[in-house]
Design a protein around this motif. Structure first.
Motif, short mmCIF file in Angstrom:
data_model
loop_
_atom_site.label_atom_id
_atom_site.label_comp_id
_atom_site.label_asym_id
_atom_site.label_seq_id
_atom_site.Cartn_x
_atom_site.Cartn_y
_atom_site.Cartn_z
N ILE A 45 0.85 -1.18 0.00
CA ILE A 45 0.00 0.00 0.00
C ILE A 45 0.89 1.24 0.00
CG2 ILE A 45 -1.78 1.26 1.25
CD1 ILE A 45 -2.60 -1.46 2.44
N THR A 46 0.62 2.14 -0.95
CA THR A 46 1.34 3.41 -1.03
C THR A 46 0.31 4.52 -0.94
OG1 THR A 46 3.01 2.41 -2.46
CG2 THR A 46 2.92 4.81 -2.39
N VAL A 47 0.47 5.39 0.04
CA VAL A 47 -0.42 6.53 0.21
C VAL A 47 0.39 7.79 -0.07
CG1 VAL A 47 -1.91 7.79 1.80
CG2 VAL A 47 -1.75 5.30 1.97
N GLU A 48 0.03 8.49 -1.14
CA GLU A 48 0.66 9.76 -1.49
C GLU A 48 -0.37 10.84 -1.27
OE1 GLU A 48 2.10 9.68 -5.50
OE2 GLU A 48 3.34 7.91 -5.15
N CYS A 49 -0.08 11.77 -0.38
CA CYS A 49 -1.05 12.84 -0.13
C CYS A 49 -0.34 14.17 0.03
CB CYS A 49 -1.91 12.51 1.08
SG CYS A 49 -1.03 12.34 2.62
N GLU A 50 -1.15 15.22 -0.09
CA GLU A 50 -0.65 16.58 0.05
C GLU A 50 -1.56 17.32 1.02
OE1 GLU A 50 0.27 20.46 -2.74
OE2 GLU A 50 0.18 18.47 -3.66
N TYR A 51 -0.93 18.05 1.92
CA TYR A 51 -1.67 18.82 2.92
C TYR A 51 -0.96 20.14 3.11
CZ TYR A 51 -3.72 20.12 7.41
OH TYR A 51 -4.36 20.78 8.42
#
Length: 148
Positions: free
Chosen positions: A129-135
């Motif tokens: 599982i790869t979670v790429e996010c921007e905040y």
């Protein structure tokens, strides 16, 4: 003709060197053995890779880590509480090493700090599982392997 030890050793060494030279010449001239380790646009890919390293470091700097938990409804991905759920954008990529057809990607749009991957989408076995996010303009990258 009688061959003594010295002659036998010399013949063995010459045959071994000939054997090695045959493989060196075959590997360097045959196009089917041509495997370049460097890709085109190497520096651009290196910059993208550095961004992933920076995103992983950003994720490690958070007070809480991303939690992935198996429930009866499916796979629950819990985002750190310091990230406001409505401002988190990105994607979750689920990679199945044993079968490429089972890979899929989910866009992140949260109302609370949980994201549910339905149980019907996941078959038993190993998942990367790869979670790429921007905040708030800062990128985060989380990676985890699970056996579902």
């Amino acid at each position: 003709m009688k061959i003594n030890w010295g002659t036998g050793i010399v013949i063995t060494i010459v045959l071994f060197i000939g054997f090695i030279m045959y493989f060196v010449i075959t590997m360097s001239t045959d196009d089917s053995y041509s495997h370049d380790l460097v890709t085109e646009k190497y520096y651009q890919k290196e910059l993208v890779y550095q961004e992933k390293i920076d995103a992983s470091e950003n994720a490690a700097d958070l007070k809480e880590v991303l939690k992935i938990e198996r429930t009866t409804k499916g796979l629950v991905i819990e985002f750190p509480s310091e990230l406001e759920p409505t401002k988190v954008k990105g994607k979750v990529f689920l990679y199945r090493p044993s079968n490429k057809q089972l890979d899929f990607e989910i866009s992140i749009s949260l109302l609370n700090k949980y994201l549910l991957v339905p149980d019907k989408s996941l078959l038993g076995g190993r998942w990367n599982i790869t979670v790429e996010c921007e905040y708030s303009g800062k990128k985060y990258l989380f990676k985890e392997e699970i056996v579902y």
